[in-house]
Design a protein around this motif. Structure first.
Motif, PDB file in Angstrom:
ATOM      1  N   ALA A 113      -6.004  56.188   8.610  1.00 40.57           N
ATOM      2  CA  ALA A 113      -6.961  57.170   8.083  1.00 40.57           C
ATOM      3  C   ALA A 113      -6.266  58.172   7.167  1.00 40.57           C
ATOM      4  O   ALA A 113      -6.808  58.552   6.113  1.00 40.57           O
ATOM      5  CB  ALA A 113      -7.657  57.886   9.237  1.00 40.57           C
ATOM      6  N   THR A 114      -5.084  58.610   7.550  1.00 42.59           N
ATOM      7  CA  THR A 114      -4.335  59.551   6.710  1.00 42.59           C
ATOM      8  C   THR A 114      -4.018  58.922   5.354  1.00 42.59           C
ATOM      9  O   THR A 114      -4.155  59.572   4.303  1.00 42.59           O
ATOM     10  CB  THR A 114      -3.026  59.968   7.411  1.00 42.59           C
ATOM     11  OG1 THR A 114      -3.349  60.624   8.649  1.00 42.59           O
ATOM     12  CG2 THR A 114      -2.216  60.910   6.542  1.00 42.59           C
ATOM     13  N   ALA A 115      -3.616  57.650   5.375  1.00 41.69           N
ATOM     14  CA  ALA A 115      -3.330  56.952   4.119  1.00 41.69           C
ATOM     15  C   ALA A 115      -4.587  56.857   3.252  1.00 41.69           C
ATOM     16  O   ALA A 115      -4.517  56.998   2.021  1.00 41.69           O
ATOM     17  CB  ALA A 115      -2.785  55.558   4.406  1.00 41.69           C
ATOM     18  N   LEU A 116      -5.737  56.629   3.884  1.00 40.67           N
ATOM     19  CA  LEU A 116      -6.980  56.524   3.115  1.00 40.67           C
ATOM     20  C   LEU A 116      -7.350  57.861   2.478  1.00 40.67           C
ATOM     21  O   LEU A 116      -7.770  57.910   1.310  1.00 40.67           O
ATOM     22  CB  LEU A 116      -8.118  56.026   4.006  1.00 40.67           C
ATOM     23  CG  LEU A 116      -9.458  55.812   3.291  1.00 40.67           C
ATOM     24  CD1 LEU A 116      -9.310  54.825   2.131  1.00 40.67           C
ATOM     25  CD2 LEU A 116     -10.518  55.310   4.273  1.00 40.67           C
ATOM     26  N   PHE A 117      -7.199  58.957   3.205  1.00 41.41           N
ATOM     27  CA  PHE A 117      -7.498  60.265   2.618  1.00 41.41           C
ATOM     28  C   PHE A 117      -6.551  60.582   1.468  1.00 41.41           C
ATOM     29  O   PHE A 117      -6.957  61.206   0.473  1.00 41.41           O
ATOM     30  CB  PHE A 117      -7.452  61.362   3.682  1.00 41.41           C
ATOM     31  CG  PHE A 117      -8.713  61.455   4.493  1.00 41.41           C
ATOM     32  CD1 PHE A 117      -9.909  61.822   3.891  1.00 41.41           C
ATOM     33  CD2 PHE A 117      -8.715  61.154   5.838  1.00 41.41           C
ATOM     34  CE1 PHE A 117     -11.089  61.898   4.623  1.00 41.41           C
ATOM     35  CE2 PHE A 117      -9.882  61.224   6.583  1.00 41.41           C
ATOM     36  CZ  PHE A 117     -11.075  61.599   5.975  1.00 41.41           C
ATOM     37  N   VAL A 145      -8.947  61.792  12.838  1.00 33.48           N
ATOM     38  CA  VAL A 145      -8.490  62.247  11.514  1.00 33.48           C
ATOM     39  C   VAL A 145      -9.692  62.527  10.612  1.00 33.48           C
ATOM     40  O   VAL A 145      -9.724  63.534   9.891  1.00 33.48           O
ATOM     41  CB  VAL A 145      -7.567  61.200  10.870  1.00 33.48           C
ATOM     42  CG1 VAL A 145      -7.234  61.584   9.428  1.00 33.48           C
ATOM     43  CG2 VAL A 145      -6.284  61.054  11.677  1.00 33.48           C
ATOM     44  N   ALA A 146     -10.693  61.646  10.649  1.00 33.77           N
ATOM     45  CA  ALA A 146     -11.884  61.847   9.821  1.00 33.77           C
ATOM     46  C   ALA A 146     -12.580  63.163  10.168  1.00 33.77           C
ATOM     47  O   ALA A 146     -13.006  63.913   9.271  1.00 33.77           O
ATOM     48  CB  ALA A 146     -12.847  60.672  10.012  1.00 33.77           C
ATOM     49  N   ARG A 147     -12.694  63.440  11.461  1.00 35.20           N
ATOM     50  CA  ARG A 147     -13.363  64.671  11.884  1.00 35.20           C
ATOM     51  C   ARG A 147     -12.622  65.907  11.386  1.00 35.20           C
ATOM     52  O   ARG A 147     -13.245  66.891  10.965  1.00 35.20           O
ATOM     53  CB  ARG A 147     -13.479  64.706  13.408  1.00 35.20           C
ATOM     54  CG  ARG A 147     -14.283  65.901  13.925  1.00 35.20           C
ATOM     55  CD  ARG A 147     -14.493  65.871  15.421  1.00 35.20           C
ATOM     56  NE  ARG A 147     -13.219  65.890  16.150  1.00 35.20           N
ATOM     57  CZ  ARG A 147     -12.705  64.860  16.773  1.00 35.20           C
ATOM     58  NH1 ARG A 147     -13.319  63.689  16.776  1.00 35.20           N
ATOM     59  NH2 ARG A 147     -11.549  64.962  17.421  1.00 35.20           N
ATOM     60  N   ARG A 148     -11.298  65.854  11.413  1.00 41.34           N
ATOM     61  CA  ARG A 148     -10.515  67.004  10.925  1.00 41.34           C
ATOM     62  C   ARG A 148     -10.728  67.231   9.439  1.00 41.34           C
ATOM     63  O   ARG A 148     -10.563  68.353   8.956  1.00 41.34           O
ATOM     64  CB  ARG A 148      -9.022  66.781  11.222  1.00 41.34           C
ATOM     65  CG  ARG A 148      -8.676  66.838  12.697  1.00 41.34           C
ATOM     66  CD  ARG A 148      -7.183  67.042  12.911  1.00 41.34           C
ATOM     67  NE  ARG A 148      -6.384  65.899  12.523  1.00 41.34           N
ATOM     68  CZ  ARG A 148      -6.046  64.909  13.361  1.00 41.34           C
ATOM     69  NH1 ARG A 148      -6.457  64.938  14.620  1.00 41.34           N
ATOM     70  NH2 ARG A 148      -5.291  63.908  12.938  1.00 41.34           N
ATOM     71  N   HIS A 149     -11.108  66.184   8.729  1.00 40.07           N
ATOM     72  CA  HIS A 149     -11.388  66.317   7.291  1.00 40.07           C
ATOM     73  C   HIS A 149     -12.865  66.582   7.025  1.00 40.07           C
ATOM     74  O   HIS A 149     -13.280  66.654   5.857  1.00 40.07           O
ATOM     75  CB  HIS A 149     -10.963  65.051   6.547  1.00 40.07           C
ATOM     76  CG  HIS A 149      -9.487  64.938   6.325  1.00 40.07           C
ATOM     77  ND1 HIS A 149      -8.610  64.572   7.326  1.00 40.07           N
ATOM     78  CD2 HIS A 149      -8.726  65.165   5.222  1.00 40.07           C
ATOM     79  CE1 HIS A 149      -7.368  64.549   6.842  1.00 40.07           C
ATOM     80  NE2 HIS A 149      -7.411  64.899   5.573  1.00 40.07           N
ATOM     81  N   GLY A 150     -13.671  66.696   8.075  1.00 35.68           N
ATOM     82  CA  GLY A 150     -15.100  66.923   7.890  1.00 35.68           C
ATOM     83  C   GLY A 150     -15.865  65.676   7.493  1.00 35.68           C
ATOM     84  O   GLY A 150     -16.934  65.768   6.883  1.00 35.68           O
ATOM     85  N   TYR A 151     -15.340  64.499   7.854  1.00 40.01           N
ATOM     86  CA  TYR A 151     -15.963  63.218   7.491  1.00 40.01           C
ATOM     87  C   TYR A 151     -16.566  62.538   8.721  1.00 40.01           C
ATOM     88  O   TYR A 151     -16.099  62.737   9.851  1.00 40.01           O
ATOM     89  CB  TYR A 151     -14.930  62.271   6.884  1.00 40.01           C
ATOM     90  CG  TYR A 151     -14.725  62.433   5.393  1.00 40.01           C
ATOM     91  CD1 TYR A 151     -14.976  61.385   4.513  1.00 40.01           C
ATOM     92  CD2 TYR A 151     -14.266  63.634   4.860  1.00 40.01           C
ATOM     93  CE1 TYR A 151     -14.777  61.517   3.152  1.00 40.01           C
ATOM     94  CE2 TYR A 151     -14.056  63.784   3.494  1.00 40.01           C
ATOM     95  CZ  TYR A 151     -14.319  62.723   2.640  1.00 40.01           C
ATOM     96  OH  TYR A 151     -14.126  62.867   1.296  1.00 40.01           O
ATOM     97  N   ILE A 159      -8.658  56.856  14.018  1.00 39.46           N
ATOM     98  CA  ILE A 159      -9.326  57.024  12.719  1.00 39.46           C
ATOM     99  C   ILE A 159     -10.350  58.145  12.783  1.00 39.46           C
ATOM    100  O   ILE A 159     -10.412  59.021  11.906  1.00 39.46           O
ATOM    101  CB  ILE A 159     -10.001  55.703  12.298  1.00 39.46           C
ATOM    102  CG1 ILE A 159      -8.951  54.632  11.982  1.00 39.46           C
ATOM    103  CG2 ILE A 159     -10.925  55.925  11.103  1.00 39.46           C
ATOM    104  CD1 ILE A 159      -9.530  53.250  11.784  1.00 39.46           C
ATOM    105  N   SER A 160     -11.180  58.140  13.826  1.00 41.60           N
ATOM    106  CA  SER A 160     -12.272  59.110  13.949  1.00 41.60           C
ATOM    107  C   SER A 160     -11.747  60.536  14.062  1.00 41.60           C
ATOM    108  O   SER A 160     -12.335  61.463  13.496  1.00 41.60           O
ATOM    109  CB  SER A 160     -13.141  58.772  15.161  1.00 41.60           C
ATOM    110  OG  SER A 160     -13.740  57.506  15.025  1.00 41.60           O
ATOM    111  N   TYR A 197      -3.415  54.075  18.806  1.00 35.54           N
ATOM    112  CA  TYR A 197      -4.008  55.332  18.322  1.00 35.54           C
ATOM    113  C   TYR A 197      -3.258  55.825  17.089  1.00 35.54           C
ATOM    114  O   TYR A 197      -3.872  56.242  16.103  1.00 35.54           O
ATOM    115  CB  TYR A 197      -3.960  56.378  19.433  1.00 35.54           C
ATOM    116  CG  TYR A 197      -4.535  57.722  19.037  1.00 35.54           C
ATOM    117  CD1 TYR A 197      -5.895  57.989  19.196  1.00 35.54           C
ATOM    118  CD2 TYR A 197      -3.729  58.719  18.488  1.00 35.54           C
ATOM    119  CE1 TYR A 197      -6.428  59.220  18.818  1.00 35.54           C
ATOM    120  CE2 TYR A 197      -4.249  59.936  18.105  1.00 35.54           C
ATOM    121  CZ  TYR A 197      -5.600  60.195  18.276  1.00 35.54           C
ATOM    122  OH  TYR A 197      -6.127  61.408  17.898  1.00 35.54           O
ATOM    123  N   ASP A 198      -1.918  55.765  17.139  1.00 34.24           N
ATOM    124  CA  ASP A 198      -1.116  56.194  15.990  1.00 34.24           C
ATOM    125  C   ASP A 198      -1.417  55.350  14.762  1.00 34.24           C
ATOM    126  O   ASP A 198      -1.428  55.864  13.635  1.00 34.24           O
ATOM    127  CB  ASP A 198       0.374  56.096  16.323  1.00 34.24           C
ATOM    128  CG  ASP A 198       0.790  57.040  17.442  1.00 34.24           C
ATOM    129  OD1 ASP A 198       0.016  57.966  17.753  1.00 34.24           O
ATOM    130  OD2 ASP A 198       1.869  56.842  18.010  1.00 34.24           O
TER     131      ASP A 198
END
Length: 360
Positions: free
Chosen positions: A321-325, A92-98, A89-90, A314-315
């Motif tokens: 996280a991808t689904a949430l974005f 993916v969040a970091r790649r989105h700047g979150y 999750i973290s 991990y997947d």
């Protein structure tokens, strides 16, 4: 531009003064909201960099309605499985700047309700929740209705309309138990951390935790397919620590027909179980076979190495996280995403050599 002197906290007024713009212009430039010219934005950004200005995240969230953060609610951060999920999750969040705000509930429904409220108060842009109950989920639905999208991971709830990212753990458990049956085992015990609301277990009982229900279903299906009786006494719950695991093991060894194979619900239970077996002088797999339903690196280091169900934790975190974005960007909810675990066969499963008895 001259660097501001002094040791006090740099404010947006300091940035505006150094940039030669109004406070409102500087605030819009730094907060990413409203209309501001490219020249003003460039001057404000340069001034902020020189002064070491740190934007007020709360003020920005009030102005933009966005906090650039996700709320994550897990049941047990001590469990390495959830550590891997959270890492996914973290990343993916970091790649989105979150940023990620993590809350641990200790598998308490009351603490989960408090955690969801706390995260909504912090104005997170979305919630990722591993629910403690399939049926007590009003607070989760309220969060979704409040305008903050919710994605469930690892476990589901009995209501529809939310995205859910889960493992096909029932089928993987059935396959693992079938392997024990193929090795000749007929007395197969399952040990879980779940605390039952009732005394004792009965087949078909509502366990109110989807992942445990799925594991139990997988075990029962494997037994029934092989025409082996499902013995409720071999389903043991409340294995929360080393002492409780040792107590459960001791009781099962005193049965007239003790189990010849043990299935641990996760790696923490498995570790306590291996320590208890060692303390009792029981050998794996000579005296008893062991399978755990969550693989960890240490499983290859013990002797013998432990057969396990490897779950792509991990997947799962990445997918959730991808689904949430996607939901934050306006996608409709209600999707179900399934990941497939697989069996890693090692040396902890052998043929049963007779009834297991406490040495001595």
């Amino acid at each position: 531009m001259a660097r501001r002197q002094g040791t006090g906290e740099v404010t947006i007024s300091d940035v505006a003064r150094l940039a030669g713009v109004s406070k409102a212009q500087a605030a819009r430039a730094m907060g990413g909201y409203g209309s501001v010219s490219s020249e003003v934005k460039q001057r404000a950004m340069q001034a902020a960099q020189e002064l070491g200005y740190r934007p007020n995240a709360l003020a920005r969230s009030i102005n933009t309605g966005k906090s650039q953060s996700l709320g994550v609610v897990v049941g047990d951060v001590e469990n390495p499985y959830f550590g891997l999920v959270t890492r996914g999750i973290s990343d993916v969040a970091r790649r989105h700047g979150y940023d990620v705000v993590l809350a641990n509930t200790g598998e308490s429904l009351a603490d989960e309700e408090k955690a969801v409220k706390m995260l909504l108060d912090k104005r997170v842009d979305g919630l990722l929740i591993c629910p403690t109950s399939r049926t007590s989920h009003g607070h989760i639905l309220d969060a979704e209705r409040s305008g903050r999208p919710v994605v469930l991971f690892d476990r589901d709830i009995s209501a529809s309309g939310l995205d859910m990212v889960q493992m096909r753990i029932a089928e993987a458990t059935r396959e693992a138990v079938q392997g024990l049956i193929d090795a000749g085992h007929r007395r197969i015990a399952y040990i879980s951390t779940l605390k039952l609301a009732t005394n004792g277990f009965a087949p078909g009982q509502d366990l109110d935790l989807s992942t445990v229900s799925q594991r139990v279903d997988g075990i029962c299906r494997a037994l029934e397919d092989s025409q082996i009786e499902v013995d409720p006494v071999l389903f043991q719950f409340g294995a929360s620590d080393r002492q409780s695991v040792d107590g459960i093991l001791g009781e099962m060894l005193e049965l007239e027909e003790p189990p010849t194979a043990l299935v641990a619900s996760d790696s923490l239970v498995a570790l306590d179980l291996l320590l208890s077996l060692k303390g009792r002088g029981l050998r794996i797999p000579h005296d008893v076979s062991v399978v755990m339903l969550d693989d960890q690196p240490w499983a290859e280091l013990v002797e013998p190495p432990v057969t396990a169900v490897r779950q792509p934790a991990y997947d799962l975190g990445e997918q959730a996280a991808t689904a949430l974005f996607e939901r934050i960007d306006g996608a409709e909810g209600g999707r179900e995403i399934w990941l497939t675990p697989h069996i890693v066969t090692r040396g902890s499963v052998g043929q049963p050599l007779g009834h297991v008895r406490q040495p001595g």
